[in-house]
Write a protein that holds these residues in place. Structure first.
Motif, PDB file in Angstrom:
ATOM      1  N   ASP A 130       0.150 102.254 -37.409  1.00  0.00           N
ATOM      2  CA  ASP A 130      -1.150 102.912 -37.559  1.00  0.00           C
ATOM      3  C   ASP A 130      -2.222 102.289 -36.675  1.00  0.00           C
ATOM      4  O   ASP A 130      -3.416 102.505 -36.905  1.00  0.00           O
ATOM      5  CB  ASP A 130      -1.612 102.851 -39.024  1.00  0.00           C
ATOM      6  CG  ASP A 130      -0.698 103.636 -39.935  1.00  0.00           C
ATOM      7  OD1 ASP A 130      -0.177 104.679 -39.505  1.00  0.00           O
ATOM      8  OD2 ASP A 130      -0.491 103.191 -41.082  1.00  0.00           O
ATOM      9  N   PHE A 131      -1.812 101.512 -35.691  1.00  0.00           N
ATOM     10  CA  PHE A 131      -2.764 100.814 -34.836  1.00  0.00           C
ATOM     11  C   PHE A 131      -2.487 101.173 -33.380  1.00  0.00           C
ATOM     12  O   PHE A 131      -1.344 101.414 -33.002  1.00  0.00           O
ATOM     13  CB  PHE A 131      -2.647  99.300 -35.075  1.00  0.00           C
ATOM     14  CG  PHE A 131      -3.742  98.484 -34.474  1.00  0.00           C
ATOM     15  CD1 PHE A 131      -5.069  98.704 -34.804  1.00  0.00           C
ATOM     16  CD2 PHE A 131      -3.449  97.477 -33.575  1.00  0.00           C
ATOM     17  CE1 PHE A 131      -6.083  97.938 -34.256  1.00  0.00           C
ATOM     18  CE2 PHE A 131      -4.450  96.694 -33.024  1.00  0.00           C
ATOM     19  CZ  PHE A 131      -5.768  96.926 -33.364  1.00  0.00           C
ATOM     20  N   VAL A 132      -3.523 101.188 -32.592  1.00  0.00           N
ATOM     21  CA  VAL A 132      -3.416 101.585 -31.189  1.00  0.00           C
ATOM     22  C   VAL A 132      -2.428 100.718 -30.405  1.00  0.00           C
ATOM     23  O   VAL A 132      -1.829 101.180 -29.438  1.00  0.00           O
ATOM     24  CB  VAL A 132      -4.819 101.597 -30.523  1.00  0.00           C
ATOM     25  CG1 VAL A 132      -5.401 100.193 -30.446  1.00  0.00           C
ATOM     26  CG2 VAL A 132      -4.791 102.248 -29.164  1.00  0.00           C
ATOM     27  N   ASN A 133      -2.220  99.471 -30.809  1.00  0.00           N
ATOM     28  CA  ASN A 133      -1.328  98.561 -30.090  1.00  0.00           C
ATOM     29  C   ASN A 133       0.139  98.710 -30.480  1.00  0.00           C
ATOM     30  O   ASN A 133       0.979  97.948 -29.991  1.00  0.00           O
ATOM     31  CB  ASN A 133      -1.744  97.106 -30.333  1.00  0.00           C
ATOM     32  CG  ASN A 133      -3.059  96.756 -29.700  1.00  0.00           C
ATOM     33  OD1 ASN A 133      -3.584  97.492 -28.874  1.00  0.00           O
ATOM     34  ND2 ASN A 133      -3.618  95.623 -30.083  1.00  0.00           N
ATOM     35  N   HIS A 134       0.454  99.661 -31.337  1.00  0.00           N
ATOM     36  CA  HIS A 134       1.842  99.798 -31.779  1.00  0.00           C
ATOM     37  C   HIS A 134       2.777  99.952 -30.587  1.00  0.00           C
ATOM     38  O   HIS A 134       2.537 100.754 -29.686  1.00  0.00           O
ATOM     39  CB  HIS A 134       1.994 101.002 -32.719  1.00  0.00           C
ATOM     40  CG  HIS A 134       3.373 101.132 -33.268  1.00  0.00           C
ATOM     41  ND1 HIS A 134       4.127 102.260 -33.087  1.00  0.00           N
ATOM     42  CD2 HIS A 134       4.140 100.278 -33.979  1.00  0.00           C
ATOM     43  CE1 HIS A 134       5.292 102.105 -33.683  1.00  0.00           C
ATOM     44  NE2 HIS A 134       5.329 100.903 -34.221  1.00  0.00           N
ATOM     45  N   ASP A 135       3.832  99.167 -30.596  1.00  0.00           N
ATOM     46  CA  ASP A 135       4.856  99.209 -29.550  1.00  0.00           C
ATOM     47  C   ASP A 135       6.184  99.470 -30.261  1.00  0.00           C
ATOM     48  O   ASP A 135       6.808  98.544 -30.783  1.00  0.00           O
ATOM     49  CB  ASP A 135       4.885  97.879 -28.801  1.00  0.00           C
ATOM     50  CG  ASP A 135       5.872  97.846 -27.650  1.00  0.00           C
ATOM     51  OD1 ASP A 135       6.943  98.483 -27.746  1.00  0.00           O
ATOM     52  OD2 ASP A 135       5.565  97.171 -26.660  1.00  0.00           O
ATOM     53  N   PRO A 136       6.616 100.743 -30.318  1.00  0.00           N
ATOM     54  CA  PRO A 136       7.813 101.083 -31.092  1.00  0.00           C
ATOM     55  C   PRO A 136       9.057 100.299 -30.684  1.00  0.00           C
ATOM     56  O   PRO A 136       9.839  99.893 -31.542  1.00  0.00           O
ATOM     57  CB  PRO A 136       8.007 102.586 -30.840  1.00  0.00           C
ATOM     58  CG  PRO A 136       6.673 103.079 -30.401  1.00  0.00           C
ATOM     59  CD  PRO A 136       6.013 101.931 -29.700  1.00  0.00           C
ATOM     60  N   GLU A 137       9.224 100.063 -29.393  1.00  0.00           N
ATOM     61  CA  GLU A 137      10.412  99.342 -28.927  1.00  0.00           C
ATOM     62  C   GLU A 137      10.377  97.880 -29.384  1.00  0.00           C
ATOM     63  O   GLU A 137      11.352  97.360 -29.920  1.00  0.00           O
ATOM     64  CB  GLU A 137      10.503  99.428 -27.401  1.00  0.00           C
ATOM     65  CG  GLU A 137      11.778  98.850 -26.842  1.00  0.00           C
ATOM     66  CD  GLU A 137      11.881  99.053 -25.348  1.00  0.00           C
ATOM     67  OE1 GLU A 137      12.078  98.052 -24.645  1.00  0.00           O
ATOM     68  OE2 GLU A 137      11.759 100.213 -24.894  1.00  0.00           O
ATOM     69  N   ALA A 138       9.254  97.216 -29.167  1.00  0.00           N
ATOM     70  CA  ALA A 138       9.126  95.818 -29.598  1.00  0.00           C
ATOM     71  C   ALA A 138       9.200  95.723 -31.114  1.00  0.00           C
ATOM     72  O   ALA A 138       9.810  94.791 -31.656  1.00  0.00           O
ATOM     73  CB  ALA A 138       7.818  95.218 -29.081  1.00  0.00           C
ATOM     74  N   SER A 139       8.601  96.686 -31.806  1.00  0.00           N
ATOM     75  CA  SER A 139       8.628  96.700 -33.262  1.00  0.00           C
ATOM     76  C   SER A 139      10.059  96.794 -33.777  1.00  0.00           C
ATOM     77  O   SER A 139      10.465  96.023 -34.660  1.00  0.00           O
ATOM     78  CB  SER A 139       7.798  97.876 -33.785  1.00  0.00           C
ATOM     79  OG  SER A 139       7.872  97.957 -35.184  1.00  0.00           O
ATOM     80  N   ALA A 140      10.833  97.711 -33.243  1.00  0.00           N
ATOM     81  CA  ALA A 140      12.226  97.876 -33.681  1.00  0.00           C
ATOM     82  C   ALA A 140      13.038  96.617 -33.390  1.00  0.00           C
ATOM     83  O   ALA A 140      13.821  96.163 -34.232  1.00  0.00           O
ATOM     84  CB  ALA A 140      12.851  99.096 -32.998  1.00  0.00           C
TER      85      ALA A 140
END
Length: 160
Positions: A130-140
């Motif tokens: 829910d934040f502009v800095n979300h990085d789906p690849e790094a998050s996963a």
């Protein structure tokens, strides 16, 4: 959003937050359905708060995602006997890599096993969808690594 959060944090009673979180950890351990280990996971301010909690109330594991309070807490490393995993983005505008390297040096020289993982291109709060800095690849990747680390680190209970 970050400015609002920082304003709210300015009103937080740090000692009360550590005491309350430590009490929550003790209460969790006392529950009959908790048969395995107990751990603390925190994000941003919570990553540093979790570190402060385990400095006084050891747990079986600590995971700190971009622990923003860690630069001011690493002097407590000798009292931290909890294995820890620290996750940071290499493009964190709030915690520069110099601070991350200081944290890495401190936590990996402490008495407990510690690991620091960084993700290239990831900014602060990269795991927050829910934040502009979300990085789906790094998050996963970070979640996969966190789950594997917790599975290897936390003691398992016995069903009875």
């Amino acid at each position: 959003m970050l400015e609002e959060a920082m304003g709210l944090l300015g009103r937080l009673d740090w000692d009360a937050a550590v005491a309350d979180s430590s009490a929550a950890l003790r209460t969790l351990r006392e529950q009959p359905e908790v048969e395995g280990g107990t751990g603390v996971v925190g994000f941003c301010f919570g990553g540093g708060l979790g570190y402060a909690v385990v400095a006084g109330e050891p747990a079986d594991a600590l995971v700190s995602f971009y622990g923003s309070a860690l630069p001011g807490l690493v002097e407590h490393v000798p009292s931290v006997s909890t294995p820890s995993l620290h996750v940071f983005g290499e493009a964190d505008a709030y915690l520069p890599m110099e601070a991350v390297e200081t944290i890495r040096s401190a936590v990996t020289s402490g008495p407990a096993p510690a690991e620091v993982i960084t993700y290239p291109g990831a900014d602060h709060a990269f795991d927050n969808p829910d934040f502009v800095n979300h990085d789906p690849e790094a998050s996963a990747a970070a979640w996969s690594r966190t789950e594997a680390w917790l599975a290897a680190t936390l003691p398992t209970g016995t069903a009875g």
